[in-house]
Design a protein around this motif. Structure first.
Motif, PDB file in Angstrom:
ATOM      1  N   ASP A 111     -30.690  24.066   8.133  1.00 53.11           N
ATOM      2  CA  ASP A 111     -31.440  22.808   8.242  1.00 53.11           C
ATOM      3  C   ASP A 111     -32.723  22.940   7.414  1.00 53.11           C
ATOM      4  N   ASP A 133     -32.648  12.681   5.792  1.00 56.69           N
ATOM      5  CA  ASP A 133     -33.014  12.600   7.207  1.00 56.69           C
ATOM      6  C   ASP A 133     -33.202  14.018   7.721  1.00 56.69           C
ATOM      7  N   ARG A 134     -34.438  14.325   8.062  1.00 58.30           N
ATOM      8  CA  ARG A 134     -34.786  15.689   8.448  1.00 58.30           C
ATOM      9  C   ARG A 134     -33.961  16.182   9.638  1.00 58.30           C
ATOM     10  N   ALA A 135     -33.597  15.270  10.544  1.00 53.06           N
ATOM     11  CA  ALA A 135     -32.875  15.665  11.756  1.00 53.06           C
ATOM     12  C   ALA A 135     -31.433  16.074  11.451  1.00 53.06           C
ATOM     13  N   THR A 136     -30.818  15.407  10.490  1.00 53.33           N
ATOM     14  CA  THR A 136     -29.393  15.677  10.263  1.00 53.33           C
ATOM     15  C   THR A 136     -29.124  16.460   8.989  1.00 53.33           C
TER      16      THR A 136
END
Lengths: 219, 227
Positions: free
Chosen positions: A82, A63-66
């Motif tokens: 990130d 998950d790119r966001a987390t």
């Protein structure tokens, strides 16, 4: 295999229906040939392409966001990157063969990513740091290298394969690439790089596989 | 007229199943290479299907030659093997007949002996594939235990050919199983490989020249070994 029963006399003298049948069969042959062509590209993919090995419970989802790549353990400046920060580090492109311990090979794989050595310089390993463990997102698979091995020039944290971001099957978002050892030394779905004073045995090494899986090659 | 005709002597049947059973298990265990969830199943680091495949494959390779020598000391097995590999003009005519029929044209079937040309082509291809698979498999089997014997690029090339040949063999096996077990027209032939006998009516439809010889032999009271 045998003859079909002889057609009754009336039918055998009906050229129109026979031509029609033969045209249908001709089209059938064409369709069959096209299907065979499509199948053969699949078959060549099976012969020369990647094969998949995983012991995770399903393939981990990135998950790119987390997502974070954590670099910690015996280091002066631990990092948590990130996905975009990982991609913005100084990158290299490398072409190397990938060898699986099973015997198959994918020649001339193009990897884009960050040299392990660059990452090590960023975090500053402490004097006690002698080994590095690489953890997968799924929490099951991990493997380790000595710091000396990990600092060899070909060792990358790779995020692109042949010019495209890693797919989920190939280990998105990042995987360790150690071209001089068999593929099981390079965890997919990489999420943590941990510097240690003692070597942490990887998933397969705990089950008797070789720790230093050097590839023997005359090439 | 007898209802059944003797088709395969025990030696030929033993030869068939001695190859068929290991090859089928080797194909199934080998196919787990394309099934990620199955191929990494392991007991304490020993991957189950890989071990089965390598152990059975090496055992098969070692046991095959003495078994073949023992089986081919029997005349019936030698004779069947010769019939299966011998190509005659009628085989070419049979293939042409099938092609013409498939194209919807009229054609008269040539007489068919113990094996038709399709069976012969299948046998020649399968035998070639199995020989190459054994040769490449032995290299891969040795490499499975000891990675220092062969160069890694040689292993990769051998692995590739092992895959190519197995993917060639797979449709041959599937087709063979279909013809022997499912296809209503041809599945009577399976009985020949289990009990050794086939229905005379089936034999006369599919292998007329052979059926004639077999009928003659059974009239004389000769078993399959003496035909």
């Amino acid at each position: 295999m045998s003859d079909e029963p002889r057609p009754p006399p009336g039918e055998s003298g009906a050229p129109r229906s026979r031509r029609l049948l033969s045209r249908a069969r001709f089209l059938g042959l064409l369709a069959g040939g096209a299907a065979l062509g499509a199948l053969s590209t699949r078959v060549f993919g099976l012969v020369d392409g990647w094969r998949e090995n995983t012991v995770e419970d399903g393939r981990p989802v990135f998950d790119r966001a987390t997502y974070r790549l954590t670099v910690d353990g015996l280091v002066a400046r631990p990092l948590s990157l990130d996905y975009d920060s990982l991609r913005s580090l100084p990158a290299v492109r490398q072409v190397s063969d990938f060898h699986c311990v099973e015997g198959w090979r994918v020649p001339n794989v193009r990897w884009d990513g960050v040299r392990f050595q660059s990452l090590a310089e960023l975090v500053g390993p402490l004097p006690d740091a002698r080994y590095v463990t690489f953890h997968s997102l799924g929490g099951v698979y991990r493997d380790s290298l000595s710091l000396t091995q990990a600092r060899l020039p070909g060792v990358l944290i790779a995020y692109d394969l042949d010019g495209a971001p890693l797919s989920r099957v190939r280990g998105a978002p990042a995987r360790l690439v150690m071209p001089r050892m068999f593929g099981y030394k390079g965890p997919k779905w990489l999420t943590r790089v941990e510097f240690r004073d003692r070597q942490d045995l990887g998933y397969w090494e705990q089950r008797g596989w070789r720790v230093d899986a050097w590839i023997r090659s005359s090439g | 007229m007898p209802e059944f005709l003797d088709r395969f002597a025990p030696s030929t049947r033993v030869l068939h199943w001695l190859v068929a059973i290991p090859v089928l298990i080797l194909m199934l265990t080998g196919l787990t290479n394309f099934w990620p969830e199955a191929k990494t199943l392991h007991l304490g680091g020993a991957r189950i299907f890989a071990w089965l495949h390598v152990l059975l494959g090496l055992g098969f390779a070692v046991a095959l030659l003495p078994s073949l020598l023992a089986i081919f000391s029997r005349r019936a097995a030698r004779r069947d093997a010769r019939e299966l590999l011998l190509v005659r003009l009628d085989d070419y005519l049979w293939l042409q007949h099938r092609a013409l029929r498939a194209a919807g044209l009229r054609s008269i079937a040539p007489r068919v002996g113990k094996f038709n040309a399709g069976q012969k082509v299948n046998a020649a291809l399968a035998t070639t594939a199995i020989i190459v698979l054994i040769g490449t498999g032995v290299v891969l089997g040795v490499n499975f235990w000891n990675k220092n014997v062969f160069d890694v690029d040689l292993v990769a090339a051998v692995f590739r050919w092992h895959t190519v040949l197995s993917l060639l063999l797979l449709p041959l096996i599937v087709g063979h199983l279909y013809m022997a077990a499912l296809n209503p027209e041809t599945r009577e032939s399976l009985r020949g490989m289990t009990s050794g006998r086939v229905r005379r009516a089936w034999a006369e439809r599919h292998h007329d020249a052979w059926a004639e010889r077999a009928r003659e032999a059974s009239r004389r009271g000769a078993g399959p070994d003496r035909r």
